[in-house]
Design an enzyme around this catalytic site. Structure first.
Site, PDB file in Angstrom:
ATOM      1  N   GLU A  25     -37.015  31.072   2.502  1.00  0.00           N
ATOM      2  CA  GLU A  25     -35.666  30.918   1.917  1.00  0.00           C
ATOM      3  C   GLU A  25     -34.577  30.921   2.980  1.00  0.00           C
ATOM      4  O   GLU A  25     -34.821  31.238   4.152  1.00  0.00           O
ATOM      5  CB  GLU A  25     -35.396  32.018   0.888  1.00  0.00           C
ATOM      6  CG  GLU A  25     -35.359  33.411   1.492  1.00  0.00           C
ATOM      7  CD  GLU A  25     -34.483  34.374   0.692  1.00  0.00           C
ATOM      8  OE1 GLU A  25     -33.287  34.062   0.506  1.00  0.00           O
ATOM      9  OE2 GLU A  25     -34.984  35.438   0.272  1.00  0.00           O
ATOM     10  N   LYS A 159     -35.345  45.978  -3.019  1.00  0.00           N
ATOM     11  CA  LYS A 159     -34.577  47.117  -2.515  1.00  0.00           C
ATOM     12  C   LYS A 159     -34.158  48.025  -3.651  1.00  0.00           C
ATOM     13  O   LYS A 159     -33.881  47.560  -4.760  1.00  0.00           O
ATOM     14  CB  LYS A 159     -33.294  46.620  -1.832  1.00  0.00           C
ATOM     15  CG  LYS A 159     -33.514  46.061  -0.452  1.00  0.00           C
ATOM     16  CD  LYS A 159     -32.207  46.026   0.324  1.00  0.00           C
ATOM     17  CE  LYS A 159     -32.441  45.486   1.717  1.00  0.00           C
ATOM     18  NZ  LYS A 159     -32.364  44.040   1.798  1.00  0.00           N
TER      19      LYS A 159
HETATM   20  N1  PSU Z   1     -32.584  41.198  -1.634  1.00  0.00           N
HETATM   21  C1  PSU Z   1     -32.821  41.483  -0.334  1.00  0.00           C
HETATM   22  N2  PSU Z   1     -32.507  40.547   0.600  1.00  0.00           N
HETATM   23  C2  PSU Z   1     -31.988  39.329   0.255  1.00  0.00           C
HETATM   24  C3  PSU Z   1     -31.776  39.046  -1.124  1.00  0.00           C
HETATM   25  C4  PSU Z   1     -32.094  40.000  -2.028  1.00  0.00           C
HETATM   26  O1  PSU Z   1     -33.275  42.563  -0.002  1.00  0.00           O
HETATM   27  O2  PSU Z   1     -31.703  38.504   1.139  1.00  0.00           O
HETATM   28  C5  PSU Z   1     -31.233  37.704  -1.524  1.00  0.00           C
HETATM   29  C6  PSU Z   1     -32.399  36.770  -1.912  1.00  0.00           C
HETATM   30  O3  PSU Z   1     -32.074  35.458  -1.533  1.00  0.00           O
HETATM   31  C7  PSU Z   1     -32.415  36.889  -3.426  1.00  0.00           C
HETATM   32  C8  PSU Z   1     -30.942  37.015  -3.735  1.00  0.00           C
HETATM   33  O4  PSU Z   1     -32.986  35.778  -4.072  1.00  0.00           O
HETATM   34  O5  PSU Z   1     -30.435  37.835  -2.693  1.00  0.00           O
HETATM   35  C9  PSU Z   1     -30.703  37.627  -5.105  1.00  0.00           C
HETATM   36  O6  PSU Z   1     -29.354  37.567  -5.412  1.00  0.00           O
HETATM   37  P1  PSU Z   1     -28.862  37.986  -6.880  1.00  0.00           P
HETATM   38  O7  PSU Z   1     -29.065  39.462  -6.955  1.00  0.00           O
HETATM   39  O8  PSU Z   1     -27.416  37.594  -6.900  1.00  0.00           O
HETATM   40  O9  PSU Z   1     -29.680  37.218  -7.844  1.00  0.00           O
END
Ligand code: PSU
Ligand code: MN
Length: 305
Positions: A25, A159
């Protein structure tokens, strides 16, 4: 192929010949790490995929195209530009129609990987159900993408900025298998343990590929989560982290940050408060996931041929 999809020649020939490919990603590049740690992490993740015997395919929106397989210059751009938007499922048509660049989230990357015919993807952590989602309704689009798109996502869990118990409940509701690689517990990204069990423990890439093959043969829609805990020697102290996460959540609350901004905000705050330690751990777990994803993709490719 659709007119928006642009697959790098190296990736396309591997796919045509049935050789293993692993998607990576780009939100992690533009929003997950500060510069230049983000460039190092992206290039090293690609190198680890190669060491594991597969071809890396980092995904992003660049110049109005869905790009699968980037050059080092593309990665440098995503890492430095500062204004690259986070691209999840709903952002993709909006950004493409405007010819804007975008850094794909887990959901965005899964969607594009599936279009290109890639079935294994390595990342750091998936998004999930946010703490307090009972009020905010904040459930990451990553979980709904896992419910519908046939890509296996190798991650170090999620996390604990998130509610991991509720995250696992939503995955169960949507029929997404959560396979623990050599673990009985769903890992919490920086730490190996979360207190929550996985759906099934499997101890080899071959066994994991076996499950993915059955899913594919049955035509079951949806993805699979492969949870690979951080190595013991890179793990961080959970109590110290809990404090940092609590401070970060309080800051976000005070500033009324929500929607797509909250995850990047929390990631930035954790990196800031924990200094180099979380950055180092984060990189190591990404590399480990890249190697496991390459091993799984290799097993799947062998089974095909
Ligand atoms: N959690 C992490 N590192 C990240 C992300 C999430 O520990 O880089 C990033 C990933 O790309 C994940 C996105 O798909 O954040 C999720 O965002 P949201 O919570 O807005 O869906
Ligand atoms: Mn959200």
């Amino acid at each position: 192929m659709n007119e928006y999809l642009s697959v790098a020649p190296e990736v396309q020939s591997a796919l045509d010949e049935g050789r293993p490919v692993v998607a990576l990603e780009s939100t992690i590049i533009s929003h997950g790490f500060p510069y230049p740690a983000n460039v190092e992490c992206a290039l090293e993740a690609e190198r680890n995929v190669r060491v594991g015997g597969a071809i890396p395919a980092t995904v992003a929106l660049l110049g109005g195209k869905l790009r699968v397989g980037l050059t080092p210059d593309d990665i440098e751009h995503l890492a430095r530009a500062g204004d690259v938007e986070k691209a999840s499922r709903r952002d993709i048509p909006v950004l493409l129609s405007a010819g804007r660049d975008g850094a794909t989230t887990v959901a965005g990357t899964m969607l594009v990987a599936a279009m290109a015919g890639i079935s294994v993807f390595a990342t750091g952590g998936i998004g999930g159900v946010h703490r307090g989602a009972q009020e905010s309704f904040d459930v990451s689009a990553d979980l709904l993408e896992l419910a519908r798109t046939d890509v296996a996502v190798v991650c170090a869990g999620a996390k604990s900025i998130l509610d991991l118990g509720l995250t696992l409940e939503v995955l169960e509701t949507h029929g997404v298998p959560v396979l623990g690689y050599r673990t009985d517990e769903f890992p919490a990204f920086y730490t190996r343990s979360s207190g929550h069990g996985v759906d099934r423990r499997l101890d080899s890439a071959a066994e994991i590929a076996g499950v993915l093959r059955v899913r594919r043969d049955l035509g079951l829609a949806g993805g699979t989560v492969i949870a690979n805990p951080i190595a013991v020697e890179h793990e961080l102290d959970p109590e110290w982290l809990d404090g940092i996460i609590a401070t970060s959540l309080a800051r976000a609350d005070e500033l009324r940050i929500h929607g797509k901004e909250i995850t990047p905000f929390l990631l930035g705050s954790i990196h800031e408060l924990s200094g180099g330690a979380s950055e180092a751990a984060n990189k190591e777990l990404v590399y480990s996931n890249a190697r496991l994803a390459a091993a799984i993709a290799s097993e799947l490719a062998q089974a095909k041929g």
